[in-house]
Design a protein around this motif. Structure first.
Motif, short mmCIF file in Angstrom:
data_model
loop_
_atom_site.label_atom_id
_atom_site.label_comp_id
_atom_site.label_asym_id
_atom_site.label_seq_id
_atom_site.Cartn_x
_atom_site.Cartn_y
_atom_site.Cartn_z
N LEU A 159 0.87 -1.18 0.00
CA LEU A 159 0.00 0.00 0.00
C LEU A 159 0.90 1.23 0.00
O LEU A 159 1.51 1.55 1.02
CB LEU A 159 -0.89 0.01 1.25
CG LEU A 159 -2.12 -0.86 1.18
CD1 LEU A 159 -2.63 -1.18 2.56
CD2 LEU A 159 -3.19 -0.17 0.38
N PRO A 160 1.03 1.90 -1.14
CA PRO A 160 1.92 3.05 -1.19
C PRO A 160 1.47 4.13 -0.21
O PRO A 160 0.28 4.24 0.06
CB PRO A 160 1.78 3.54 -2.63
CG PRO A 160 1.24 2.37 -3.39
CD PRO A 160 0.39 1.62 -2.41
N PRO A 161 2.38 4.92 0.35
CA PRO A 161 3.80 4.93 0.04
C PRO A 161 4.64 4.11 1.00
O PRO A 161 5.82 3.91 0.76
CB PRO A 161 4.15 6.41 0.18
CG PRO A 161 3.28 6.87 1.31
CD PRO A 161 1.98 6.10 1.14
N ASN A 162 4.08 3.64 2.12
CA ASN A 162 4.97 3.09 3.14
C ASN A 162 4.42 1.91 3.94
O ASN A 162 4.90 1.64 5.02
CB ASN A 162 5.35 4.19 4.13
CG ASN A 162 4.14 4.71 4.89
OD1 ASN A 162 3.01 4.49 4.48
ND2 ASN A 162 4.37 5.40 5.98
N LEU A 163 3.41 1.18 3.45
CA LEU A 163 2.84 0.11 4.24
C LEU A 163 2.73 -1.17 3.44
O LEU A 163 2.19 -1.18 2.34
CB LEU A 163 1.44 0.52 4.75
CG LEU A 163 0.70 -0.50 5.62
CD1 LEU A 163 1.47 -0.81 6.90
CD2 LEU A 163 -0.70 -0.01 5.94
N ASN A 164 3.25 -2.24 4.01
CA ASN A 164 3.08 -3.58 3.45
C ASN A 164 2.12 -4.33 4.36
O ASN A 164 2.23 -4.28 5.59
CB ASN A 164 4.42 -4.33 3.39
CG ASN A 164 5.41 -3.63 2.49
OD1 ASN A 164 5.06 -3.22 1.39
ND2 ASN A 164 6.63 -3.48 2.95
N ILE A 165 1.16 -5.04 3.77
CA ILE A 165 0.18 -5.83 4.50
C ILE A 165 0.33 -7.28 4.08
O ILE A 165 0.31 -7.59 2.89
CB ILE A 165 -1.27 -5.38 4.18
CG1 ILE A 165 -1.49 -3.92 4.55
CG2 ILE A 165 -2.29 -6.30 4.85
CD1 ILE A 165 -1.73 -3.67 6.01
N GLU A 166 0.50 -8.17 5.06
CA GLU A 166 0.59 -9.59 4.79
C GLU A 166 -0.73 -10.22 5.22
O GLU A 166 -1.07 -10.21 6.41
CB GLU A 166 1.76 -10.19 5.56
CG GLU A 166 2.08 -11.61 5.21
CD GLU A 166 3.34 -12.10 5.92
OE1 GLU A 166 3.99 -13.00 5.37
OE2 GLU A 166 3.67 -11.59 7.01
N LEU A 167 -1.50 -10.72 4.26
CA LEU A 167 -2.78 -11.35 4.56
C LEU A 167 -2.59 -12.86 4.66
O LEU A 167 -1.99 -13.47 3.77
CB LEU A 167 -3.81 -11.04 3.47
CG LEU A 167 -4.20 -9.58 3.29
CD1 LEU A 167 -5.24 -9.45 2.18
CD2 LEU A 167 -4.71 -8.97 4.59
N PHE A 168 -3.09 -13.45 5.74
CA PHE A 168 -3.02 -14.89 5.96
C PHE A 168 -4.41 -15.50 5.89
O PHE A 168 -5.35 -14.95 6.46
CB PHE A 168 -2.49 -15.20 7.37
CG PHE A 168 -1.04 -14.90 7.58
CD1 PHE A 168 -0.08 -15.88 7.38
CD2 PHE A 168 -0.64 -13.65 8.01
CE1 PHE A 168 1.25 -15.62 7.60
CE2 PHE A 168 0.70 -13.37 8.23
CZ PHE A 168 1.65 -14.35 8.03
N GLU A 169 -4.53 -16.64 5.23
CA GLU A 169 -5.70 -17.49 5.36
C GLU A 169 -5.22 -18.79 5.97
O GLU A 169 -4.37 -19.47 5.40
CB GLU A 169 -6.38 -17.76 4.02
CG GLU A 169 -7.61 -18.64 4.17
CD GLU A 169 -8.30 -18.96 2.85
OE1 GLU A 169 -9.05 -19.95 2.83
OE2 GLU A 169 -8.09 -18.24 1.86
N TRP A 170 -5.76 -19.13 7.14
CA TRP A 170 -5.36 -20.34 7.85
C TRP A 170 -6.44 -21.40 7.75
O TRP A 170 -7.62 -21.09 7.68
CB TRP A 170 -5.16 -20.03 9.34
CG TRP A 170 -3.96 -19.22 9.66
CD1 TRP A 170 -3.88 -17.86 9.74
CD2 TRP A 170 -2.66 -19.71 9.97
NE1 TRP A 170 -2.61 -17.48 10.07
CE2 TRP A 170 -1.84 -18.59 10.22
CE3 TRP A 170 -2.11 -20.98 10.04
CZ2 TRP A 170 -0.50 -18.72 10.55
CZ3 TRP A 170 -0.77 -21.11 10.38
CH2 TRP A 170 0.03 -19.98 10.63
N SER A 171 -6.04 -22.66 7.78
CA SER A 171 -6.98 -23.76 7.96
C SER A 171 -6.47 -24.60 9.11
O SER A 171 -5.27 -24.80 9.27
CB SER A 171 -7.09 -24.60 6.68
OG SER A 171 -5.85 -25.19 6.37
N SER A 172 -7.39 -25.04 9.96
CA SER A 172 -7.06 -25.90 11.11
C SER A 172 -8.38 -26.36 11.71
O SER A 172 -9.38 -25.63 11.68
CB SER A 172 -6.27 -25.12 12.17
OG SER A 172 -6.17 -25.86 13.37
#
Length: 194
Positions: free
Chosen positions: A79-92
Motif C-alpha cells: 500500500l503506497p507509500p509506506n505500508l506492506n500488509i501480509e494477509l493470511f488465510e489459515w486452515s485448522s
C-alpha cells in the motif's frame, strides 16, 4: 541500591538493537481471495507475492504458535507509500471464526489518512459488504492537540475494523510520520552511514 546493567536497572527490558522501521503488518482473513480483492480494489494495494506453509506438526506449533494441523496461504500486498500488509488465510480443525471486538484482548484496527473523510465515507457506504459505524465524528476540545480531527470506523466484509481519518483541520497536530518523511535522500544517507 538496584543492580544496573548497561546503565538500566536490572530487569528492565533492553531496547531491540538495530531496529530500523516497520516492515509489514500481518492480518488473518477468512478468505484470502476476498481479502486481496478488497485491499486491491478499495484501498489501491498491489499484490507482490503469495506463499504456502504447513501442515507440519513440528514447524507450525514451534514457529507460529498454532495447532500442528494448521496450514497457511499468504499474500504480501503493498500500500503506497509506506505500508506492506501480509494477509493470511489459515486452515485448522481448531480455527476460530469470530474476530475479536475492538474491546476484546487482541482487538485492533487499521487506519488510513484520507483527503476528505466525508467523501471516503460516501464511497464506503456504497461498497458491497462494508458497514460504516455511525456518522463522521470530529474531535473537540477534550483532546486539544487533535481538535478538528475528523474520523469514522468501518467494518470490512469479513469483519476487520478499519478507520479513515482527515487531519486537515487540526491546527497544530502532533508530529506523525507520513509520506513527507520518507524521502529517498534520507533513506539512502542513513543506509550509507551504517
Amino acid at each position: 541500591m538496584t543492580a544496573q546493567i548497561n546503565g538500566a536497572p536490572a530487569g528492565t527490558p533492553r531496547r531491540l538493537p538495530g531496529l530500523q522501521h516497520t516492515d509489514h503488518v500481518g492480518l488473518t482473513v477468512p478468505n484470502l481471495e476476498e481479502g486481496i480483492r478488497f485491499f486491491v480494489d478499495v484501498l489501491g494495494a498491489e499484490e507482490l507475492y503469495r506463499s504456502e506453509r504447513g501442515p507440519d506438526e513440528e514447524f507450525m506449533p514451534t514457529n507460529f504458535d498454532v495447532p500442528a494441523d494448521a496450514k497457511l496461504t499468504l499474500a504480501m500486498l503493498r500500500l503506497p507509500p509506506n505500508l506492506n500488509i501480509e494477509l493470511f488465510e489459515w486452515s485448522s480443525a481448531e480455527r476460530r471464526e469470530t474476530p475479536p471486538r475492538h474491546c476484546d484482548a487482541g482487538g485492533h484496527h487499521l487506519c488510513f489518512v484520507v483527503d476528505d473523510v466525508d467523501e471516503a465515507i460516501a464511497v464506503l457506504r456504497k461498497t458491497p459488504g462494508v458497514r460504516v459505524l455511525g456518522q463522521r465524528k470530529e474531535v473537540a476540545g477534550d483532546s486539544p492537540r487533535v481538535a478538528g480531527n475528523r474520523w469514522t470506523y468501518f467494518l470490512t466484509p469479513w469483519g476487520l475494523l478499519m478507520e479513515v481519518v482527515d487531519r486537515s483541520r487540526v491546527a497544530a497536530p502532533p508530529r506523525l510520520v507520513g509520506p513527507a518523511d520518507w524521502t529517498p535522500t534520507q533513506h539512502t544517507s542513513r543506509k550509507d552511514n551504517q
